[in-house]
Design a protein around this motif. Structure first.
Motif, PDB file in Angstrom:
ATOM      1  N   LEU A 129      37.664  46.878  43.437  1.00  0.00           N
ATOM      2  CA  LEU A 129      38.273  46.684  42.125  1.00  0.00           C
ATOM      3  C   LEU A 129      37.700  47.736  41.197  1.00  0.00           C
ATOM      4  O   LEU A 129      36.485  47.842  41.038  1.00  0.00           O
ATOM      5  CB  LEU A 129      37.976  45.285  41.583  1.00  0.00           C
ATOM      6  CG  LEU A 129      38.485  44.963  40.170  1.00  0.00           C
ATOM      7  CD1 LEU A 129      39.999  45.079  40.078  1.00  0.00           C
ATOM      8  CD2 LEU A 129      38.032  43.554  39.762  1.00  0.00           C
ATOM      9  N   VAL A 130      38.584  48.549  40.630  1.00  0.00           N
ATOM     10  CA  VAL A 130      38.166  49.611  39.723  1.00  0.00           C
ATOM     11  C   VAL A 130      38.746  49.351  38.344  1.00  0.00           C
ATOM     12  O   VAL A 130      39.798  48.739  38.211  1.00  0.00           O
ATOM     13  CB  VAL A 130      38.605  51.002  40.245  1.00  0.00           C
ATOM     14  CG1 VAL A 130      38.002  51.280  41.606  1.00  0.00           C
ATOM     15  CG2 VAL A 130      40.114  51.130  40.290  1.00  0.00           C
ATOM     16  N   GLY A 131      38.043  49.813  37.332  1.00  0.00           N
ATOM     17  CA  GLY A 131      38.518  49.633  35.965  1.00  0.00           C
ATOM     18  C   GLY A 131      38.013  50.728  35.055  1.00  0.00           C
ATOM     19  O   GLY A 131      37.193  51.568  35.445  1.00  0.00           O
ATOM     20  N   GLU A 183      42.829  49.400  32.062  1.00  0.00           N
ATOM     21  CA  GLU A 183      43.481  48.837  33.230  1.00  0.00           C
ATOM     22  C   GLU A 183      42.489  48.663  34.371  1.00  0.00           C
ATOM     23  O   GLU A 183      41.474  49.337  34.439  1.00  0.00           O
ATOM     24  CB  GLU A 183      44.611  49.759  33.680  1.00  0.00           C
ATOM     25  CG  GLU A 183      45.725  49.903  32.671  1.00  0.00           C
ATOM     26  CD  GLU A 183      46.800  50.821  33.181  1.00  0.00           C
ATOM     27  OE1 GLU A 183      47.908  50.324  33.430  1.00  0.00           O
ATOM     28  OE2 GLU A 183      46.528  52.024  33.312  1.00  0.00           O
ATOM     29  N   SER A 184      42.833  47.750  35.258  1.00  0.00           N
ATOM     30  CA  SER A 184      42.035  47.592  36.469  1.00  0.00           C
ATOM     31  C   SER A 184      42.990  47.500  37.649  1.00  0.00           C
ATOM     32  O   SER A 184      44.143  47.105  37.508  1.00  0.00           O
ATOM     33  CB  SER A 184      41.144  46.357  36.391  1.00  0.00           C
ATOM     34  OG  SER A 184      41.937  45.188  36.357  1.00  0.00           O
ATOM     35  N   TYR A 185      42.490  47.906  38.802  1.00  0.00           N
ATOM     36  CA  TYR A 185      43.303  47.938  40.005  1.00  0.00           C
ATOM     37  C   TYR A 185      42.461  47.492  41.196  1.00  0.00           C
ATOM     38  O   TYR A 185      41.300  47.850  41.304  1.00  0.00           O
ATOM     39  CB  TYR A 185      43.770  49.367  40.329  1.00  0.00           C
ATOM     40  CG  TYR A 185      44.379  50.128  39.191  1.00  0.00           C
ATOM     41  CD1 TYR A 185      45.742  50.082  38.952  1.00  0.00           C
ATOM     42  CD2 TYR A 185      43.579  50.916  38.365  1.00  0.00           C
ATOM     43  CE1 TYR A 185      46.314  50.802  37.910  1.00  0.00           C
ATOM     44  CE2 TYR A 185      44.139  51.645  37.329  1.00  0.00           C
ATOM     45  CZ  TYR A 185      45.503  51.578  37.108  1.00  0.00           C
ATOM     46  OH  TYR A 185      46.056  52.291  36.076  1.00  0.00           O
ATOM     47  N   GLY A 239      34.745  55.553  34.434  1.00  0.00           N
ATOM     48  CA  GLY A 239      35.237  54.685  35.503  1.00  0.00           C
ATOM     49  C   GLY A 239      34.201  53.643  35.859  1.00  0.00           C
ATOM     50  O   GLY A 239      32.997  53.875  35.741  1.00  0.00           O
ATOM     51  N   MET A 240      34.678  52.481  36.297  1.00  0.00           N
ATOM     52  CA  MET A 240      33.766  51.395  36.658  1.00  0.00           C
ATOM     53  C   MET A 240      34.185  50.799  37.994  1.00  0.00           C
ATOM     54  O   MET A 240      35.349  50.408  38.158  1.00  0.00           O
ATOM     55  CB  MET A 240      33.793  50.317  35.571  1.00  0.00           C
ATOM     56  CG  MET A 240      32.832  49.198  35.777  1.00  0.00           C
ATOM     57  SD  MET A 240      31.164  49.762  35.382  1.00  0.00           S
ATOM     58  CE  MET A 240      30.231  48.274  35.573  1.00  0.00           C
ATOM     59  N   ILE A 241      33.263  50.777  38.923  1.00  0.00           N
ATOM     60  CA  ILE A 241      33.468  50.037  40.167  1.00  0.00           C
ATOM     61  C   ILE A 241      33.053  48.610  39.841  1.00  0.00           C
ATOM     62  O   ILE A 241      31.874  48.324  39.624  1.00  0.00           O
ATOM     63  CB  ILE A 241      32.606  50.588  41.326  1.00  0.00           C
ATOM     64  CG1 ILE A 241      32.830  52.074  41.542  1.00  0.00           C
ATOM     65  CG2 ILE A 241      32.830  49.767  42.595  1.00  0.00           C
ATOM     66  CD1 ILE A 241      34.162  52.470  42.095  1.00  0.00           C
ATOM     67  N   ILE A 242      34.007  47.724  39.778  1.00  0.00           N
ATOM     68  CA  ILE A 242      33.735  46.355  39.354  1.00  0.00           C
ATOM     69  C   ILE A 242      33.364  45.476  40.546  1.00  0.00           C
ATOM     70  O   ILE A 242      32.496  44.610  40.439  1.00  0.00           O
ATOM     71  CB  ILE A 242      34.957  45.781  38.615  1.00  0.00           C
ATOM     72  CG1 ILE A 242      35.282  46.657  37.401  1.00  0.00           C
ATOM     73  CG2 ILE A 242      34.718  44.334  38.191  1.00  0.00           C
ATOM     74  CD1 ILE A 242      36.659  46.416  36.823  1.00  0.00           C
ATOM     75  N   THR A 281      34.142  36.358  34.111  1.00  0.00           N
ATOM     76  CA  THR A 281      35.444  37.010  34.131  1.00  0.00           C
ATOM     77  C   THR A 281      35.264  38.509  34.261  1.00  0.00           C
ATOM     78  O   THR A 281      34.403  39.100  33.627  1.00  0.00           O
ATOM     79  CB  THR A 281      36.241  36.703  32.852  1.00  0.00           C
ATOM     80  OG1 THR A 281      35.499  37.171  31.732  1.00  0.00           O
ATOM     81  CG2 THR A 281      36.519  35.226  32.712  1.00  0.00           C
ATOM     82  N   LYS A 282      36.062  39.111  35.103  1.00  0.00           N
ATOM     83  CA  LYS A 282      35.993  40.550  35.321  1.00  0.00           C
ATOM     84  C   LYS A 282      36.346  41.299  34.041  1.00  0.00           C
ATOM     85  O   LYS A 282      35.938  42.423  33.832  1.00  0.00           O
ATOM     86  CB  LYS A 282      36.958  40.972  36.434  1.00  0.00           C
ATOM     87  CG  LYS A 282      36.745  40.242  37.734  1.00  0.00           C
ATOM     88  CD  LYS A 282      35.762  40.938  38.613  1.00  0.00           C
ATOM     89  CE  LYS A 282      35.646  40.367  39.993  1.00  0.00           C
ATOM     90  NZ  LYS A 282      35.105  39.055  40.109  1.00  0.00           N
ATOM     91  N   GLU A 283      37.111  40.645  33.161  1.00  0.00           N
ATOM     92  CA  GLU A 283      37.547  41.298  31.931  1.00  0.00           C
ATOM     93  C   GLU A 283      36.385  41.690  31.027  1.00  0.00           C
ATOM     94  O   GLU A 283      36.528  42.531  30.157  1.00  0.00           O
ATOM     95  CB  GLU A 283      38.514  40.397  31.156  1.00  0.00           C
ATOM     96  CG  GLU A 283      39.861  40.216  31.839  1.00  0.00           C
ATOM     97  CD  GLU A 283      39.844  39.238  33.012  1.00  0.00           C
ATOM     98  OE1 GLU A 283      38.890  38.438  33.147  1.00  0.00           O
ATOM     99  OE2 GLU A 283      40.784  39.280  33.810  1.00  0.00           O
TER     100      GLU A 283
END
Length: 143
Positions: A63-65, A46-48, A77-80, A38-40
């Motif tokens: 997808l950034v979070g 928040e993620s976008y 910041g996280m590049i997911i 899971t990306k969570e």
């Protein structure tokens, strides 16, 4: 081509590529038969999804979070996830998506942006050209 936030109708389309993205991004470490993490687990805020579209057709996304830097004790910041559909590769769209993501994080006031990349993933060279550098190495042994 434009880059914008994904619409609610586009999210299921993006997520339908999940297993393919997972296998490509992990360079086969995880296959399409493995359960998608899971990306969570990667972020606390928040993620976008930002999408690159051409005439309402999705060509790729990032997808950034928000996460929390464990050593610097600051929001980070996280590049997911970054993915460009195969027909749209080698045109610089990955770099454009990354530039949009980094602009987003600068706007939010982050001092640091992180991402994880698997050994052998060709995207690593692009990340290095953008200024990312190795911070740690995950190692494992299988019995």
């Amino acid at each position: 081509m434009i880059i914008r936030l994904a619409t609610p109708n586009e999210i299921p389309i993006i997520k339908s590529y999940g297993k393919k993205v997972q296998e490509e991004a992990t360079v086969g470490y995880l296959t399409q038969n493995d359960e998608i993490p899971t990306k969570e687990t990667y972020f606390w805020g928040e993620s976008y999804y930002f999408v690159l579209v051409n005439h309402d057709h999705i060509c790729g996304w990032v997808l950034v979070g928000d996460t929390y830097h464990p050593f610097k004790q600051e929001p980070t910041g996280m590049i997911i996830e970054l993915y460009v559909l195969p027909n749209y590769r080698n045109y610089g769209f990955g770099q454009q998506l990354m530039a949009a993501a980094l602009k987003h994080f600068k706007y939010k006031g982050y001092k640091t942006v992180q991402l994880n990349v698997f050994a052998g993933n060709p995207a690593k060279k692009m990340y290095e050209k953008l200024g990312f550098r190795d911070v740690s190495t995950a190692m494992e042994i299988h019995f």
